[in-house]
Design an enzyme around this catalytic site. Structure first.
Site, PDB file in Angstrom:
ATOM      1  CE  LYS A 190      94.353  41.822  89.385  1.00 13.58           C
ATOM      2  NZ  LYS A 190      95.334  41.153  88.509  1.00 13.58           N
ATOM      3  N   GLY A 242      95.985  50.398  83.324  1.00  9.72           N
ATOM      4  CA  GLY A 242      95.708  49.292  82.415  1.00  9.72           C
ATOM      5  C   GLY A 242      94.938  49.783  81.208  1.00  9.72           C
ATOM      6  CB  SER A 243      92.963  47.971  78.723  1.00 11.46           C
ATOM      7  OG  SER A 243      92.038  47.334  79.557  1.00 11.46           O
ATOM      8  CB  THR A 244      90.816  52.802  77.452  1.00 10.93           C
ATOM      9  OG1 THR A 244      92.029  53.573  77.434  1.00 10.93           O
ATOM     10  CG2 THR A 244      89.638  53.755  77.464  1.00 10.93           C
ATOM     11  N   GLY A 247      89.367  50.290  82.503  1.00 10.86           N
ATOM     12  CA  GLY A 247      89.238  51.551  83.238  1.00 10.86           C
ATOM     13  C   GLY A 247      87.799  52.054  83.216  1.00 10.86           C
ATOM     14  CD  GLU A 264      99.112  55.669  83.026  1.00  9.22           C
ATOM     15  OE1 GLU A 264      98.695  55.831  81.855  1.00  9.22           O
ATOM     16  OE2 GLU A 264     100.041  54.920  83.326  1.00  9.22           O
ATOM     17  CB  CYS A 298     100.350  53.578  78.890  1.00  9.22           C
ATOM     18  SG  CYS A 298     101.414  54.175  80.182  1.00  9.22           S
ATOM     19  CD  GLU A 393      97.190  51.405  74.455  1.00  9.39           C
ATOM     20  OE1 GLU A 393      96.135  50.954  74.948  1.00  9.39           O
ATOM     21  OE2 GLU A 393      98.047  52.005  75.122  1.00  9.39           O
TER      22      GLU A 393
HETATM   23  P1  NAI Z   1      93.937  44.873  81.434  1.00 13.45           P
HETATM   24  O1  NAI Z   1      93.502  46.274  81.541  1.00 13.45           O
HETATM   25  O2  NAI Z   1      92.898  43.830  81.301  1.00 13.45           O
HETATM   26  O3  NAI Z   1      94.827  44.462  82.706  1.00 13.45           O
HETATM   27  C1  NAI Z   1      95.409  45.369  83.616  1.00 13.45           C
HETATM   28  C2  NAI Z   1      95.130  44.914  85.051  1.00 13.45           C
HETATM   29  O4  NAI Z   1      93.728  44.988  85.319  1.00 13.45           O
HETATM   30  C3  NAI Z   1      95.524  43.481  85.355  1.00 13.45           C
HETATM   31  O5  NAI Z   1      96.029  43.428  86.669  1.00 13.45           O
HETATM   32  C4  NAI Z   1      94.206  42.741  85.263  1.00 13.45           C
HETATM   33  O6  NAI Z   1      94.185  41.560  86.014  1.00 13.45           O
HETATM   34  C5  NAI Z   1      93.247  43.738  85.836  1.00 13.45           C
HETATM   35  N1  NAI Z   1      91.844  43.603  85.421  1.00 13.45           N
HETATM   36  C6  NAI Z   1      91.351  43.019  84.300  1.00 13.45           C
HETATM   37  N2  NAI Z   1      90.010  43.105  84.292  1.00 13.45           N
HETATM   38  C7  NAI Z   1      89.644  43.736  85.424  1.00 13.45           C
HETATM   39  C8  NAI Z   1      88.387  44.137  85.973  1.00 13.45           C
HETATM   40  N3  NAI Z   1      87.244  43.917  85.346  1.00 13.45           N
HETATM   41  N4  NAI Z   1      88.380  44.797  87.159  1.00 13.45           N
HETATM   42  C9  NAI Z   1      89.536  45.067  87.784  1.00 13.45           C
HETATM   43  N5  NAI Z   1      90.740  44.704  87.315  1.00 13.45           N
HETATM   44  C10 NAI Z   1      90.802  44.052  86.148  1.00 13.45           C
HETATM   45  O7  NAI Z   1      94.952  44.755  80.240  1.00 13.45           O
HETATM   46  P2  NAI Z   1      95.263  43.447  79.359  1.00 13.45           P
HETATM   47  O8  NAI Z   1      94.032  42.712  78.967  1.00 13.45           O
HETATM   48  O9  NAI Z   1      96.285  42.684  80.043  1.00 13.45           O
HETATM   49  O10 NAI Z   1      95.825  44.137  78.052  1.00 13.45           O
HETATM   50  C11 NAI Z   1      94.941  44.488  77.018  1.00 13.45           C
HETATM   51  C12 NAI Z   1      95.327  45.767  76.366  1.00 13.45           C
HETATM   52  O11 NAI Z   1      95.249  46.809  77.321  1.00 13.45           O
HETATM   53  C13 NAI Z   1      96.739  45.862  75.856  1.00 13.45           C
HETATM   54  O12 NAI Z   1      96.897  45.311  74.605  1.00 13.45           O
HETATM   55  C14 NAI Z   1      96.960  47.327  75.878  1.00 13.45           C
HETATM   56  O13 NAI Z   1      96.410  47.894  74.726  1.00 13.45           O
HETATM   57  C15 NAI Z   1      96.201  47.800  77.087  1.00 13.45           C
HETATM   58  N6  NAI Z   1      97.033  47.972  78.277  1.00 13.45           N
HETATM   59  C16 NAI Z   1      97.421  49.225  78.608  1.00 13.45           C
HETATM   60  C17 NAI Z   1      98.242  49.411  79.683  1.00 13.45           C
HETATM   61  C18 NAI Z   1      98.698  50.765  80.073  1.00 13.45           C
HETATM   62  O14 NAI Z   1      99.659  50.905  80.802  1.00 13.45           O
HETATM   63  N7  NAI Z   1      98.034  51.789  79.651  1.00 13.45           N
HETATM   64  C19 NAI Z   1      98.758  48.311  80.469  1.00 13.45           C
HETATM   65  C20 NAI Z   1      98.228  47.035  80.097  1.00 13.45           C
HETATM   66  C21 NAI Z   1      97.429  46.900  79.023  1.00 13.45           C
END
Ligand code: NAI
Length: 781
Positions: A190, A242-244, A247, A264, A298, A393
């Site tokens: 996804k 994605g976000s901690t 995670g 990650e 990240c 972050e």
């Molecule tokens: P997010 O962690 O919500 O999104 C990343 C992915 O996870 C997306 O595909 C999203 O649809 C999916 N997702 C969201 N909630 C989920 C759940 N409960 N179960 C499974 N999958 C889920 O990140 P978001 O809200 O877009 O960004 C928020 C903050 O997260 C950013 O400001 C940043 O600080 C951090 N972030 C860190 C990343 C990294 O590479 N370490 C990448 C993206 C965001």
């Protein structure tokens, strides 16, 4: 006007890349996208728009997956999996190679589409995102080719659910899909809701490449679709970037399900500039560290730590450089900084920065495009280490900074974070760089460079940056399991009896904490009966306070991690020697507790095991990766830290030693929870440890119900990993509790392990007892 005046005043002209082909591709697809399931696109359904963050224009309409869509995708992946795996390494390598070739052929289309969807500059997608994605597929075509000879005991996990973020949409897809496919897994991926278009273009490429149906499935939608994947019963592994916060939720949701998991997550990576650094290069490095991809990275070098003597000079140079950064249309090839991914992210970054009143703020001057999610490069100096912006972050083009006086203060500040993904060290002194690098609690260290990544070098972090690696052999390991079939664990009940001790003397074994025999905090003990009902002794019942004391003792023994492998080997041999001297006594004790005659065999196997890890202590080496830069990536094996282990009920001595020996051989300190029904071998073993030069706190042994210890161990913020070889239900307890600080876990999910056989020892244990740190050292002019 002189030539030099012309150079000084020269303006860049626009150098726009055409969006025509990418927009035409969207139109060709009808402008509306369904999912890619079982080799075909489904009809578009209700969903949401994908917009260009630089202009606000709608690019396409995407479908929000339903539970039915996710079910169909998983079903297709399941159906395709065994055939795909049976294709063999070479067969899969041919397909993965075809994907790499097609990515290369359509590189420009991917690069432009990524810019439109994400807002990042074309310079980056063209030179970094897309080439690195290709490189990942090429590299893993090679992995597929070599798997059968190099990993003869490894097989695919099955169906992998993969959830990726929006900051590197195509690259993260490549990092997830290539190793999974190489190993023979099939996937349901996804993409993030803001940036799904290059994933859909990739689906189109899979079709063109003739990839067998169902091997790659892509479903679109928001976090609720992610949750459907995470909780799907027929998925064997979840890989998430994605976000901690998310995670942590995924760790909790998958706890006890038996699904493999790699996370990650976020970071707040330090960028350390020493006074002898080439300051101009260090400034240029910062442009790549924090303004690359608008800081939405990240591993961004988002926390600048500058050596005090050069701080003013360095900030002045940095501000001068920031004045020259060009913000604007990301399709313009001479643009440095593009748009943030979405207004939501823009709001998040703005609010965080506005809420901060500390320090001094400098913002890149000049005009910014009126529309679109643009945010200017920002520097905030003079912050305190505890300020929110130094800890949280931001995930935007905002650099925060403080100064340090000594190398050890730099290390202390660098490690003063919940995260542990990457760090950059800038100095001309190789001695200093290589002294500092191992002290940084991160998965990656870049010396005199930054944001270097390659398929051959594992990428990933420690602490709340997650666990698992992507790339290299370590990354591949996350998509494999052993071919040895495991049987369900048999429950073992303690014997019961009555009466007093045969010789009339009451013996209550104490706990072993910090090199001392310690009374349990709760003051309770319990009898241990032999098979014939006789009383063998009493053991102390440890509780959560004893866990806390043991953690404190283990932390005080951190010098152990700095000892040489040679020294650790000597001590392991010495333990073996002292155990051997008392072999008959231990054999008799094991027989009395278990009611068997196998005690001698177990003692011999335990001595053998101690020898095995004494042997490994100075032989489980790192690697030097041949990454495509002028330089090397040194993959160093480091101890995990403090490991809590729930030892198996069966094989009470051998099981305990099979957990302890690899962990301490690799430089960890351990807290061992002894076999619950047969604890006396562990308490007797204390005397062996006491005579074997094991420093206080390196090995701590607790007795009592493992159910009372599993949760405190899993939740303790200062335990770095927990292993559970105990009762089946403890696996879920450990995995759930571990979400607190996202610690690594290794649990049995109710499956037995033959402690006497090959699976009772070896690389799996060594791997679990180590972290790999990749230290990138470029050299030359
Ligand atoms: P997010 O962690 O919500 O999104 C990343 C992915 O996870 C997306 O595909 C999203 O649809 C999916 N997702 C969201 N909630 C989920 C759940 N409960 N179960 C499974 N999958 C889920 O990140 P978001 O809200 O877009 O960004 C928020 C903050 O997260 C950013 O400001 C940043 O600080 C951090 N972030 C860190 C990343 C990294 O590479 N370490 C990448 C993206 C965001």
């Amino acid at each position: 006007m002189s030539v030099s005046e012309i150079f000084e005043s020269m303006e860049y002209g626009p150098a726009p890349e055409s969006a025509a082909d990418a927009l035409a591709w969207i139109v060709d697809q009808g402008g509306r996208f369904g999912h890619f399931i079982d080799g075909a696109f489904t009809a578009p359904g209700a969903g949401f728009d994908s917009t260009n963050p630089a202009t606000g224009e709608v690019l396409a309409s995407l479908t929000q997956a339903t539970q039915g869509d996710v079910d169909s995708a998983v079903k297709a992946a399941r159906k395709a999996q065994s055939k795909w795996e049976k294709l063999g390494g070479h067969g899969r390598a041919r397909h993965i190679y075809a994907l790499a070739r097609l990515l290369q052929k359509h590189a420009r289309l991917f690069a432009v589409l990524e810019v439109l969807d994400n807002g990042k500059p074309i310079r980056e997608t063209r030179d970094i995102d897309v080439p690195l994605a290709q490189r990942h597929f090429y590299y893993h075509a090679g992995m597929a080719q070599l798997i059968e000879s190099e990993l003869p005991d490894a097989q695919a996990l099955g169906v992998c659910g993969q959830i990726i973020p929006w900051n590197f949409p195509l690259l993260m897809l490549a990092w997830k899909i290539a190793p999974a496919l190489a190993m023979g897994n099939t996937v349901v991926l996804k993409p993030a809701e803001y940036t799904s278009l290059t994933a859909l273009l990739f689906a189109d490429i899979c079709r063109q490449a003739g990839l067998p149906k169902g091997v790659v499935n892509i479903v679109t939608g928001d976090g609720t679709v992610g949750e459907m994947i995470v909780t799907h019963e027929d998925i064997d592994k979840i890989a998430f970037t994605g976000s901690t916060a998310v995670g942590r939720r995924i760790r909790e949701a998958t706890a006890g399900s038996g699904k493999a998991l790699t996370l990650e997550l976020g970071g707040k990576s330090p960028y350390i500039v020493f006074d002898d650094a080439d300051l101009d290069s260090a400034v240029e490095g910062l442009v790549d560290a924090i303004w690359f991809n608008q800081g939405q990275v990240c591993c961004a070098g988002s926390r600048l730590l500058v050596h005090e003597p050069v701080a003013d000079r360095f900030y002045a140079k940095l501000r001068t450089r920031m004045e020259k950064l060009r913000i604007g249309d990301p399709l313009d090839k001479s643009i440095d900084v593009g748009a943030l991914v979405d207004p939501v992210q823009h709001k998040r970054v703005s609010e965080m920065v506005e809420a901060n009143t500390a320090g001094e703020r400098f913002v890149t001057p000049g005009e910014m495009p009126e529309n679109g999610c643009f945010y200017p490069p920002t520097l905030i100096t003079g912050l305190n280490p505890a300020d929110t912006l130094m800890q949280e972050e931001i995930f935007g083009p905002v650099l925060v900074s403080t100064t340090f006086r000594t190398p050890s203060e730099a290390v202390q500040l660098a490690n003063n974070t919940r995260y542990g993904l990457a760090a950059t060290v800038w100095t001309e002194n190789v001695n200093l760089a290589l002294d500092i690098a191992p002290q940084l609690e991160t998965g990656i260290v870049w010396v005199n460079g930054t944001n270097m990544m390659d398929a051959a070098a594992g990428f990933g972090g420690r602490r709340e940056s997650g666990f698992g690696r992507e790339g290299g052999w370590e990354g591949l390991a996350g998509y494999t399991k052993s071919k040895t079939a495991q049987k369900p664990l048999k429950e073992i009940e303690a014997f019961s009896g009555e009466g007093g001790p045969e010789d009339g003397i009451d013996r209550t074994a104490k706990l072993y904490i910090g090199g001392k025999q310690a009374r349990p905090d709760g003051g309770y003990s319990a009898p241990v009966w032999g098979k014939s009902g006789g009383l063998l002794g009493h053991v102390s019942l440890a509780n959560r306070k004893d866990v806390r004391n043991a953690v404190e003792a283990a932390h005080a023994a951190k010098g152990w991690s700095k000892t040489t492998g040679h020294l650790r080997a000597q001590i392991l041999y010495y333990i073996a020697e002292n155990l051997s001297a008392r072999g008959d006594e231990f054999a008799a004790r094991l027989d009395a507790m278990q009611g068997t005659k196998a005690g001698r065999k177990e003692v011999d196997a335990a001595i053998d095991r101690l020898f095995t890890y004494a042997a490994w202590a100075d032989k489980y080496d790192g690697q030097v990766h041949g990454v495509p830069i002028r330089g090397v990536a040194l993959a160093m094996k480091e101890p995990v830290g403090v490991i809590g282990a729930l030892c198996p009920a069966e094989a009470p001595l051998l099981g305990l030693i099979s957990c302890m020996a690899p962990a301490i051989a690799m430089g960890n300190r351990v807290i061992l929870s002894a076999s619950e029904p047969f604890p006396l071998a562990a308490t007797d073993f204390v005397q062996v440890l006491e005579t074997s030069d094991v420093p206080a706190g390196v090995v701590n042994i607790l007795t009592g119900p493992q159910a009372d210890l599993a949760d405190p161990m899993a939740r303790h913020m200062d335990i770095d990993a927990v292993w559970s070889f105990g009762a089946a239900e403890l696996s879920a307890v450990v995995e759930k509790g571990a979400a607190s600080n996202i610690k690594r876990t290794w649990v049995n999910h109710g499956m037995a392990r033959d402690w006497f056989g090959a699976e009772g020892a070896g690389r799996a244990f060594l791997q679990a007892a180590t972290e790999v740190k990749n230290i990138w050292v470029p050299y030359g002019e």
